[in-house]
Design a protein around this motif. Structure first.
Motif, PDB file in Angstrom:
ATOM      1  N   LEU A 163       4.990 -79.414 -81.088  1.00  0.00           N
ATOM      2  CA  LEU A 163       3.753 -80.444 -81.422  1.00  0.00           C
ATOM      3  C   LEU A 163       3.942 -81.021 -82.861  1.00  0.00           C
ATOM      4  CD1 LEU A 163       0.879 -78.085 -80.173  1.00  0.00           C
ATOM      5  CD2 LEU A 163       1.575 -80.285 -79.309  1.00  0.00           C
ATOM      6  N   ALA A 164       4.513 -80.667 -83.811  1.00  0.00           N
ATOM      7  CA  ALA A 164       4.683 -81.270 -84.957  1.00  0.00           C
ATOM      8  C   ALA A 164       5.877 -82.223 -85.072  1.00  0.00           C
ATOM      9  CB  ALA A 164       4.865 -80.197 -86.130  1.00  0.00           C
ATOM     10  N   SER A 165       6.653 -81.959 -84.010  1.00  0.00           N
ATOM     11  CA  SER A 165       7.915 -82.499 -84.149  1.00  0.00           C
ATOM     12  C   SER A 165       7.660 -83.888 -83.412  1.00  0.00           C
ATOM     13  CB  SER A 165       9.126 -82.058 -83.164  1.00  0.00           C
ATOM     14  OG  SER A 165       9.522 -80.666 -83.862  1.00  0.00           O
ATOM     15  N   HIS A 166       6.533 -84.075 -82.602  1.00  0.00           N
ATOM     16  CA  HIS A 166       6.055 -85.041 -81.792  1.00  0.00           C
ATOM     17  C   HIS A 166       4.428 -85.410 -81.975  1.00  0.00           C
ATOM     18  CE1 HIS A 166       9.551 -83.422 -79.640  1.00  0.00           C
ATOM     19  NE2 HIS A 166      10.053 -84.604 -79.385  1.00  0.00           N
ATOM     20  N   PRO A 167       4.391 -85.713 -83.302  1.00  0.00           N
ATOM     21  CA  PRO A 167       2.837 -86.110 -83.644  1.00  0.00           C
ATOM     22  C   PRO A 167       2.254 -87.265 -82.847  1.00  0.00           C
ATOM     23  CG  PRO A 167       4.336 -86.616 -85.339  1.00  0.00           C
ATOM     24  CD  PRO A 167       5.093 -86.085 -84.468  1.00  0.00           C
ATOM     25  N   GLY A 168       1.007 -86.701 -82.294  1.00  0.00           N
ATOM     26  CA  GLY A 168       0.458 -88.029 -81.679  1.00  0.00           C
ATOM     27  C   GLY A 168       1.009 -88.245 -80.323  1.00  0.00           C
ATOM     28  N   GLU A 169       2.046 -87.656 -79.650  1.00  0.00           N
ATOM     29  CA  GLU A 169       2.769 -87.602 -78.460  1.00  0.00           C
ATOM     30  C   GLU A 169       2.235 -86.403 -77.699  1.00  0.00           C
ATOM     31  OE1 GLU A 169       6.908 -88.211 -78.432  1.00  0.00           O
ATOM     32  OE2 GLU A 169       6.775 -89.554 -80.257  1.00  0.00           O
ATOM     33  N   THR A 170       2.175 -86.724 -76.122  1.00  0.00           N
ATOM     34  CA  THR A 170       1.615 -85.644 -75.357  1.00  0.00           C
ATOM     35  C   THR A 170       2.810 -85.020 -75.043  1.00  0.00           C
ATOM     36  OG1 THR A 170       0.115 -87.062 -74.227  1.00  0.00           O
ATOM     37  CG2 THR A 170       0.792 -85.179 -73.097  1.00  0.00           C
ATOM     38  N   VAL A 171       2.651 -83.426 -75.434  1.00  0.00           N
ATOM     39  CA  VAL A 171       3.815 -82.510 -74.883  1.00  0.00           C
ATOM     40  C   VAL A 171       3.351 -81.795 -73.623  1.00  0.00           C
ATOM     41  CG1 VAL A 171       5.015 -80.460 -75.458  1.00  0.00           C
ATOM     42  CG2 VAL A 171       4.509 -82.140 -77.229  1.00  0.00           C
ATOM     43  N   SER A 172       4.267 -81.938 -72.600  1.00  0.00           N
ATOM     44  CA  SER A 172       3.668 -81.284 -71.168  1.00  0.00           C
ATOM     45  C   SER A 172       3.651 -79.860 -71.233  1.00  0.00           C
ATOM     46  CB  SER A 172       4.588 -82.020 -70.027  1.00  0.00           C
ATOM     47  OG  SER A 172       5.799 -81.467 -70.213  1.00  0.00           O
ATOM     48  N   ARG A 173       2.842 -79.276 -70.525  1.00  0.00           N
ATOM     49  CA  ARG A 173       2.952 -77.803 -70.308  1.00  0.00           C
ATOM     50  C   ARG A 173       4.714 -77.242 -69.795  1.00  0.00           C
ATOM     51  NH1 ARG A 173      -1.970 -79.417 -68.554  1.00  0.00           N
ATOM     52  NH2 ARG A 173      -3.757 -78.125 -69.259  1.00  0.00           N
ATOM     53  N   GLU A 174       5.059 -78.180 -69.086  1.00  0.00           N
ATOM     54  CA  GLU A 174       6.506 -77.857 -68.572  1.00  0.00           C
ATOM     55  C   GLU A 174       7.479 -77.778 -69.820  1.00  0.00           C
ATOM     56  OE1 GLU A 174       4.715 -79.963 -67.027  1.00  0.00           O
ATOM     57  OE2 GLU A 174       4.194 -78.875 -65.088  1.00  0.00           O
ATOM     58  N   ARG A 175       7.288 -78.768 -70.773  1.00  0.00           N
ATOM     59  CA  ARG A 175       8.330 -78.690 -71.750  1.00  0.00           C
ATOM     60  C   ARG A 175       7.912 -77.659 -72.861  1.00  0.00           C
ATOM     61  NH1 ARG A 175      11.988 -81.092 -74.655  1.00  0.00           N
ATOM     62  NH2 ARG A 175      11.571 -81.779 -76.655  1.00  0.00           N
ATOM     63  N   PHE A 176       6.752 -77.161 -72.826  1.00  0.00           N
ATOM     64  CA  PHE A 176       6.454 -75.983 -73.731  1.00  0.00           C
ATOM     65  C   PHE A 176       7.293 -74.743 -73.190  1.00  0.00           C
ATOM     66  CE2 PHE A 176       2.451 -78.055 -75.145  1.00  0.00           C
ATOM     67  CZ  PHE A 176       2.496 -77.891 -76.408  1.00  0.00           C
ATOM     68  N   LEU A 177       7.182 -74.668 -71.961  1.00  0.00           N
ATOM     69  CA  LEU A 177       8.095 -73.465 -71.272  1.00  0.00           C
ATOM     70  C   LEU A 177       9.329 -73.681 -71.287  1.00  0.00           C
ATOM     71  CD1 LEU A 177       5.866 -73.302 -67.823  1.00  0.00           C
ATOM     72  CD2 LEU A 177       5.687 -71.971 -69.869  1.00  0.00           C
ATOM     73  N   ASP A 178       9.987 -74.981 -71.200  1.00  0.00           N
ATOM     74  CA  ASP A 178      11.245 -75.423 -71.483  1.00  0.00           C
ATOM     75  C   ASP A 178      11.739 -74.827 -72.906  1.00  0.00           C
ATOM     76  OD1 ASP A 178      11.762 -76.036 -68.892  1.00  0.00           O
ATOM     77  OD2 ASP A 178      11.644 -78.055 -69.136  1.00  0.00           O
ATOM     78  N   VAL A 179      11.096 -75.361 -73.718  1.00  0.00           N
ATOM     79  CA  VAL A 179      11.804 -75.381 -75.287  1.00  0.00           C
ATOM     80  C   VAL A 179      10.983 -73.998 -75.961  1.00  0.00           C
ATOM     81  CG1 VAL A 179      11.232 -76.360 -77.491  1.00  0.00           C
ATOM     82  CG2 VAL A 179      11.584 -77.532 -75.778  1.00  0.00           C
ATOM     83  N   VAL A 180       9.992 -73.600 -75.586  1.00  0.00           N
ATOM     84  CA  VAL A 180       9.636 -72.192 -76.393  1.00  0.00           C
ATOM     85  C   VAL A 180       9.940 -70.796 -75.842  1.00  0.00           C
ATOM     86  CG1 VAL A 180       7.438 -71.230 -77.422  1.00  0.00           C
ATOM     87  CG2 VAL A 180       7.581 -73.614 -77.509  1.00  0.00           C
ATOM     88  N   TRP A 181       9.636 -71.009 -74.198  1.00  0.00           N
ATOM     89  CA  TRP A 181      10.060 -69.777 -73.642  1.00  0.00           C
ATOM     90  C   TRP A 181      11.388 -69.764 -73.080  1.00  0.00           C
ATOM     91  CZ3 TRP A 181       5.226 -71.257 -74.313  1.00  0.00           C
ATOM     92  CH2 TRP A 181       4.108 -70.143 -74.339  1.00  0.00           C
ATOM     93  N   GLY A 182      11.995 -71.042 -72.591  1.00  0.00           N
ATOM     94  CA  GLY A 182      13.324 -71.072 -72.191  1.00  0.00           C
ATOM     95  C   GLY A 182      13.455 -71.134 -70.649  1.00  0.00           C
ATOM     96  N   TYR A 183      14.445 -71.974 -70.186  1.00  0.00           N
ATOM     97  CA  TYR A 183      14.441 -72.388 -69.028  1.00  0.00           C
ATOM     98  C   TYR A 183      14.803 -71.140 -68.191  1.00  0.00           C
ATOM     99  CZ  TYR A 183      19.614 -71.970 -69.358  1.00  0.00           C
ATOM    100  OH  TYR A 183      20.743 -71.603 -69.566  1.00  0.00           O
ATOM    101  N   HIS A 184      15.073 -69.988 -68.779  1.00  0.00           N
ATOM    102  CA  HIS A 184      15.606 -68.627 -67.905  1.00  0.00           C
ATOM    103  C   HIS A 184      14.443 -68.056 -67.789  1.00  0.00           C
ATOM    104  CE1 HIS A 184      15.777 -67.851 -72.052  1.00  0.00           C
ATOM    105  NE2 HIS A 184      15.471 -66.684 -71.821  1.00  0.00           N
ATOM    106  N   ALA A 185      13.179 -68.327 -68.364  1.00  0.00           N
ATOM    107  CA  ALA A 185      11.878 -67.711 -68.183  1.00  0.00           C
ATOM    108  C   ALA A 185      10.875 -68.447 -67.291  1.00  0.00           C
ATOM    109  CB  ALA A 185      11.393 -67.244 -69.347  1.00  0.00           C
ATOM    110  N   TYR A 186      10.074 -68.000 -66.482  1.00  0.00           N
ATOM    111  CA  TYR A 186       9.067 -68.806 -65.852  1.00  0.00           C
ATOM    112  C   TYR A 186       7.784 -68.186 -65.594  1.00  0.00           C
ATOM    113  CZ  TYR A 186      13.351 -71.443 -64.279  1.00  0.00           C
ATOM    114  OH  TYR A 186      14.373 -72.184 -64.270  1.00  0.00           O
ATOM    115  N   PRO A 187       7.137 -68.136 -66.939  1.00  0.00           N
ATOM    116  CA  PRO A 187       5.532 -67.963 -66.807  1.00  0.00           C
ATOM    117  C   PRO A 187       4.788 -69.023 -66.143  1.00  0.00           C
ATOM    118  CG  PRO A 187       6.379 -68.645 -69.139  1.00  0.00           C
ATOM    119  CD  PRO A 187       7.764 -68.554 -68.236  1.00  0.00           C
TER     120      PRO A 187
END
Length: 225
Positions: A163-187
């Motif tokens: 979020l802090a890397s993109h202040p004021g920009e919308t971060v989608s839920r899918e992007r959180f999953l991709d970046v923070v959890w990793g594409y190999h994990a699918y919560p």
């Protein structure tokens, strides 16, 4: 990582999508410039593979419109036009790289990896920053507010970093999953909502009426600096 393929030739589009998915990327595709522009402006993509020669809206015009609208996804142009002036036109329109057809898949994948690494370096932020009366140290995973020190989980710290890397920009839920959890994990995307709720209890004066972690209805979240 989320990729968008905008290519009007169906066999090429199918081959690109299948190759990239086999590499572990989440891939969306569009068959023309108009629908591709709409997707690129309404969803968050890390990189766009953009064909130049398309009817209606060509790749040059599409890329210029993306940059005009403030979209910062990396753009790799794909084209059969290999003249110097065409490459210059592509880069001047806002593309990050330019690959002439026919190309090897190995080179395509290497170009994609290089662009994604560059994007990651550009989005890095300081490990320490403030939000209101809260002081955050991402390296130590600590949040200090009103004299109270709270620990952040690995996922909470990762979400704040994104979020802090993109202040004021919308971060989608899918992007959180991709970046923070990793594409190999699918919560589920609900997992993101639960972590945001937990972060708000640590960060916000009134979690029910957040000042910093703002919900963007139907899409994701935005950090208000």
């Amino acid at each position: 990582m989320r990729l968008l393929v905008i290519e009007d030739e169906a066999p090429m589009r199918t081959a690109l999508v299948e190759t990239l998915r086999a590499e572990g990327y989440r891939v969306t595709s569009a068959p023309d410039g108009i629908s591709g522009l709409e997707l690129a402006c309404t969803e968050g993509f890390d990189l766009i593979l953009l064909d130049v020669m398309m009817p209606g809206l060509d790749g040059f015009a599409l890329c210029r419109e993306l940059r005009k609208r403030g979209r910062d996804s990396a753009v790799l142009m794909l084209t059969a036009k290999g003249q110097v002036e065409d490459r210059v036109n592509g880069l001047d329109s806002g593309a990050d790289d330019y690959l002439v057809k026919p190309f090897s898949l190995d080179e395509l994948l290497a170009r994609i990896r290089a662009l994604l690494r560059r994007k990651d370096r550009e989005s890095t932020i300081s490990d320490e920053f403030s939000l209101g009366n809260a002081r955050i140290d991402l390296s130590k995973r600590l949040l200090v507010r009103d004299g109270t020190t709270l620990e952040l989980s690995e996922k909470e710290a990762g979400m704040l970093r994104l979020l802090a890397s993109h202040p004021g920009e919308t971060v989608s839920r899918e992007r959180f999953l991709d970046v923070v959890w990793g594409y190999h994990a699918y919560p589920s995307t609900r997992t993101v909502d639960n972590f945001i709720a937990a972060l708000r209890t640590k960060l916000e004066d009134d979690p029910a009426r957040p000042r910093y972690l703002v919900t963007v209805r139907g899409t994701g979240y935005r950090l208000e600096p």
